[in-house]
Design a protein around this motif. Structure first.
Motif, short mmCIF file in Angstrom:
data_model
loop_
_atom_site.label_atom_id
_atom_site.label_comp_id
_atom_site.label_asym_id
_atom_site.label_seq_id
_atom_site.Cartn_x
_atom_site.Cartn_y
_atom_site.Cartn_z
N ASP B 71 3.00 31.06 9.80
CA ASP B 71 1.85 30.49 9.08
C ASP B 71 2.28 29.81 7.79
O ASP B 71 1.80 28.72 7.45
CB ASP B 71 0.82 31.58 8.74
CG ASP B 71 0.11 32.09 9.99
OD1 ASP B 71 0.21 31.40 11.04
OD2 ASP B 71 -0.52 33.16 9.93
N LEU B 72 3.16 30.47 7.06
CA LEU B 72 3.59 29.90 5.78
C LEU B 72 4.37 28.60 5.97
O LEU B 72 4.25 27.66 5.18
CB LEU B 72 4.43 30.91 4.99
CG LEU B 72 3.66 32.11 4.44
CD1 LEU B 72 4.60 33.07 3.71
CD2 LEU B 72 2.55 31.65 3.49
N LEU B 73 5.17 28.55 7.03
CA LEU B 73 5.93 27.32 7.29
C LEU B 73 4.98 26.17 7.63
O LEU B 73 5.18 25.03 7.19
CB LEU B 73 6.95 27.54 8.41
CG LEU B 73 8.19 28.35 8.01
CD1 LEU B 73 9.03 28.71 9.23
CD2 LEU B 73 9.04 27.58 6.99
N GLU B 77 4.59 22.84 5.39
CA GLU B 77 4.72 21.49 5.93
C GLU B 77 3.49 20.64 5.58
O GLU B 77 3.62 19.49 5.14
CB GLU B 77 4.90 21.53 7.46
CG GLU B 77 5.07 20.14 8.06
CD GLU B 77 5.26 20.15 9.58
OE1 GLU B 77 4.76 21.09 10.22
OE2 GLU B 77 5.89 19.22 10.10
N ALA B 78 2.30 21.24 5.73
CA ALA B 78 1.07 20.51 5.44
C ALA B 78 1.00 20.10 3.96
O ALA B 78 0.70 18.94 3.64
CB ALA B 78 -0.14 21.36 5.81
N ALA B 82 1.25 16.35 2.39
CA ALA B 82 0.20 15.84 1.51
C ALA B 82 0.78 15.35 0.19
O ALA B 82 0.27 14.39 -0.42
CB ALA B 82 -0.84 16.93 1.27
N ASN B 83 1.87 15.99 -0.25
CA ASN B 83 2.51 15.58 -1.51
C ASN B 83 3.42 14.37 -1.32
O ASN B 83 4.04 13.92 -2.28
CB ASN B 83 3.35 16.72 -2.07
CG ASN B 83 2.50 17.89 -2.53
OD1 ASN B 83 1.28 17.76 -2.66
ND2 ASN B 83 3.13 19.04 -2.75
N GLY B 218 3.31 23.43 -1.92
CA GLY B 218 4.27 22.45 -1.42
C GLY B 218 5.29 22.09 -2.47
O GLY B 218 5.57 20.92 -2.72
N THR B 219 5.84 23.12 -3.13
CA THR B 219 6.81 22.91 -4.22
C THR B 219 8.19 23.39 -3.79
O THR B 219 8.32 24.47 -3.22
CB THR B 219 6.37 23.70 -5.47
OG1 THR B 219 5.05 23.32 -5.82
CG2 THR B 219 7.32 23.45 -6.64
N LEU B 220 9.19 22.57 -4.09
CA LEU B 220 10.57 23.00 -3.87
C LEU B 220 11.13 23.44 -5.22
O LEU B 220 11.20 22.65 -6.16
CB LEU B 220 11.40 21.85 -3.29
CG LEU B 220 10.84 21.21 -2.02
CD1 LEU B 220 11.74 20.07 -1.55
CD2 LEU B 220 10.67 22.25 -0.91
N PHE B 221 11.52 24.70 -5.29
CA PHE B 221 12.03 25.26 -6.55
C PHE B 221 13.55 25.30 -6.45
O PHE B 221 14.11 25.81 -5.49
CB PHE B 221 11.45 26.66 -6.76
CG PHE B 221 11.95 27.33 -8.01
CD1 PHE B 221 11.62 26.85 -9.26
CD2 PHE B 221 12.75 28.47 -7.92
CE1 PHE B 221 12.07 27.48 -10.42
CE2 PHE B 221 13.20 29.11 -9.07
CZ PHE B 221 12.86 28.61 -10.32
#
Lengths: 267, 477
Positions: B71-73, B77-78, B82-83, B218-221
């Motif tokens: 679910d989290l994946l 992705e969504a 969107a970003n 949708g953040t890459l840390f």
């Protein structure tokens, strides 16, 4: 006394009877440590029962990846302690096996698992039992000496009994416990690791022998015979290589050291 | 300059570890580095109560993420889509490399700069790029050093930790035109920076890893200490991030908790110098940032670990390296001896899924099970229990219930299993044990002087003349 996370437990009052699970190494290679364990417990007014059917806790096969073989051996030990008495084990490693790993070993066999879990609650490492349950308090009657304590990884990280071993030594008035570098590091024994990876094991134990010697004492005590045989066996081989006329490092089980220091028979 | 393909070579572990323990210089380098890192970590966690609470929290966050992984994946992705981030799914290293090469071909990109990424090491991205005639320059100082030396990282956080500053000084003098030997660390860093700074400006594509991917936003840390990660992800017109599917977390606030564990466990820093929160390409009203941002989500065997409720804990890892920093085996042999992208305890439990147990099984035996790794793991991965499980799998009878993984049973040896069967027989039959142990003590004079691997380094074990059970019996009389 502080315990590593998750190792805290509730201790019973001092019982009249205990079982002794002496371990296969003590039975075969260091029986005096077993006798001194009995003497220490009896002096506390406790009757020690040694179930003759005991062999080995099964850890060697368990950690080597032979669970079926380990289960067959462990299964035999489960029926040896029918009374609800504490089971005292003079080894942090074997105690950890019975306390923490028996339930994992029998996880898929509910009737046996219930038995394993019940037994696990009654398993005590010797120094843990002496301090937390028996209230050991005997004066040191020996000559002044220095000693290093080696606590096995399982004593330290699974039983929390490195602290009780240290506390027992700290209470001996004429014994100075030396500081050693990297006291918490493994001695390199690791059961069959010493056989499977002899070169890495040798590198680790050689460093352990060096830091023990550098600590300024010639005597090491431990509550685990596996580590002791590894460390002393390496030290003796290094003495042979160096042509040393006398051992540069000697050691014994902490039970024997405690017994002798607190008025037990002269050796 | 080419890096050796090194991650299929776990079978040579015995030879490489022997060479390593006999390399006094290497041993010294690792010992002093490990001592330093252990001391630094300890200084960060002076309050045991706080540490244990944080570890509980870290474990809970990671377990929660894994329990909801599919679910989290999807949510990730969504949100990323969107970003404006393009999400790519890669089942294999080849598929991941193909994604990168396609982007390079489409955009006619010839020059790459790379931030530190172990997943890019795992897929062998540099080789794939090199084969396509593309220059990929490592910009993390440690990675730059090992790339210059034609080596692979020996540690997941500190790739060049096996080298002394003298060795790095020699390397720079030999490989960089016009550079004279120096062992001054600041001078060495300036030299490296000078080279790298030019390359950032010229690069078409920047590659980075990801520390945590946040599903809700949708953040890459991404954390780093040198600023090169920020350069790689903002200066080139295309940024490609690559990470494993397990790196997802549910909420942004989970990053704060995990990052209070990550740098303190890894390098003993209270906080990293740079923390990058990447939420998409440059917007119309923004001055900086890439035109395109891509995320490659790699499986490469992770779903095998995910499918097993015990082994799933392997994926809790946040790649801090504390397990190797505290491992007595890693400290003696270093990272290269393992032959895998991920060395040390975490490498031993993740590599069987990436490479197959048949390729990686020697590593699961390369541990004394001392629990030092378990004690320091910030997310409480039961590493030793997993090692034991993988040992069972490695030696399971093919087709038996214990053989559930790719390559299970590959480590089974007839002689060894026969010995254990015999051992089990003796110790589970009281009469047999009594007889055998009686013979050993009575025949102690005949005990062998040569006891195989034991006596290569130690004096022989000799049974006592009387067993404990004999002494107890005599005493009772």
């Amino acid at each position: 006394m502080e315990h590593p996370h998750g190792l805290s437990r509730i201790y019973p009052v001092k019982p009249a009877d205990v079982y002794l699970f002496a371990t296969c190494l003590i039975d075969q290679f260091a029986p005096e440590a077993g006798m001194d364990t009995i003497r220490l417990l009896e002096r506390e007014g406790i009757t020690v029962h040694f179930p003759e059917g005991q062999t080995c806790c099964g850890q060697p096969a368990y950690t080597s990846g032979y669970p079926e073989e380990a289960r067959a051996v462990a299964r035999l030990q489960l029926d040896l302690f029918p009374q609800p008495w504490p089971v005292v084990v003079p080894s942090g490693s074997c105690a950890a096996m019975m306390r923490h790993h028996y339930p994992k070993l029998f996880a898929d066999d509910p009737p046996v698992l219930a038995k394993a879990e019940e037994l696990a609650q009654r398993i005590f490492e010797l120094t843990e039992f002496l301090v937390q349950v028996a209230g050991f308090a005997h004066p040191d009657s020996g000559e002044p000496c220095t000693v290093a304590l080696h606590t096995s990884c399982h004593a330290r990280r699974e039983m929390g009994s490195h602290e009780t071993s240290a506390a027992l030594l700290a209470n001996l008035e004429h014994v100075a416990v030396v500081e050693q570098a990297r006291i918490e590091e493994c001695c390199g024994f690791g059961g069959t690791f010493a056989i499977r990876h002899p070169d890495i094991s040798e590198a680790i134990v050689t460093d352990k022998v060096a830091s023990l010697k550098d600590s300024g004492t010639r005597r090491v005590v431990s509550a685990d015979c596996g580590c002791l045989f590894n460390i002393l066996g390496r030290a003796a081989r290094l003495d042979e290589i160096a042509g040393s006329p006398a051992p540069t490092l000697e050691g014994e089980h902490i039970a024997s050291f405690l017994w002798r220091r607190t008025g037990g028979a002269e050796q | 300059m080419s890096q050796p393909v090194h991650f299929h070579a776990a079978a040579d572990f015995a030879d490489r570890s022997l060479a390593a323990v006999n390399d006094a210089g290497l041993r010294r380098n690792f010992r002093s580095a490990m001592d330093y890192l252990q001391t630094k970590r300890r200084a960060q966690f002076t309050d045991d109560g706080e540490l244990e609470l944080l570890r509980d929290l870290g474990q809970a966050i990671r377990r929660h993420a894994l329990a909801n992984l599919p679910d989290l994946l999807e949510q990730l992705e969504a949100r990323l889509t969107a970003n404006g981030v393009v999400v790519h799914w890669a089942e294999t290293p080849a598929a991941a490399n193909a994604v990168v090469l396609e982007i390079a071909a489409r955009t006619d990109a010839k020059r790459f700069v790379k931030g530190k990424s172990m997943v890019s090491e795992e897929v062998g991205l540099n080789h794939a790029l090199e084969a396509a005639g593309i220059e990929a320059l490592e910009t993390d100082m440690g990675e730059y050093i090992v790339q210059l030396a034609g080596e692979a990282p020996s540690h997941i956080i500190m790739p060049a930790i096996h080298k002394t500053r003298q060795q790095i000084g020699e390397l720079f003098a030999a490989r960089l035109p016009g550079v004279a030997y120096t062992e001054n660390v600041d001078a060495l860093i300036s030299i490296g920076r000078e080279v790298l700074r030019r390359k950032f400006a010229e690069a078409d594509i920047g590659i980075s890893g990801v520390n945590f991917a946040v599903a809700e936003t949708g953040t890459l840390f991404l954390v780093e200490n040198e600023g090169n990660g920020r350069m790689c992800t903002t200066v080139p017109r295309i940024h490609i991030a690559i990470t494993g599917i397990e790196k997802v977390v549910a909420k942004l606030e989970h990053v704060a908790a995990l990052n209070s564990l990550l740098p303190r466990s890894a390098t003993g820093q209270a906080v990293e110098t740079y923390q990058n929160f990447i939420t998409g390409p440059r917007q119309a009203d923004e001055l900086d940032g890439p035109d395109e941002v891509h995320l490659i989500l790699l499986d490469n065997g992770r779903s095998q670990a995910y499918a097993d409720l015990q082994l799933r804990a392997t994926l809790q890892c946040i790649r801090c390296g504390a397990c190797m920093n505290h491992c007595p085996v890693y400290a003696r042999i270093g990272g290269h001896a393992y032959g895998t992208t991920y060395p040390g305890p975490i490498g031993a439990i993740i590599s069987p899924h990436l490479l197959g147990l048949d390729a990686a099984y020697p590593l699961v035996f390369a541990s004394t099970l001392c629990h030092a790794c378990v004690e320091v793991c910030p997310v409480r991965i039961p590493i030793t229990d997993i090692l034991i499980r993988l040992r069972n799998e490695a030696q399971a009878r093919p087709g038996s219930a214990d053989a559930t993984l790719r390559g299970s049973g590959a480590g089974r040896k007839t002689l060894v299993s026969t010995i254990w069967r015999a051992w089990s027989l003796v110790y589970s039959r009281l009469r047999l044990y009594r007889l055998t142990s009686w013979f050993m003590s009575r025949g102690r004079a005949l005990s062998p002087i040569e006891q195989g691997a034991w006596t290569r380094s130690r004096t022989p074990l000799v049974p006592a003349p009387k067993r404990l059970r004999d002494l107890i019996k005599e005493r009772g009389k």
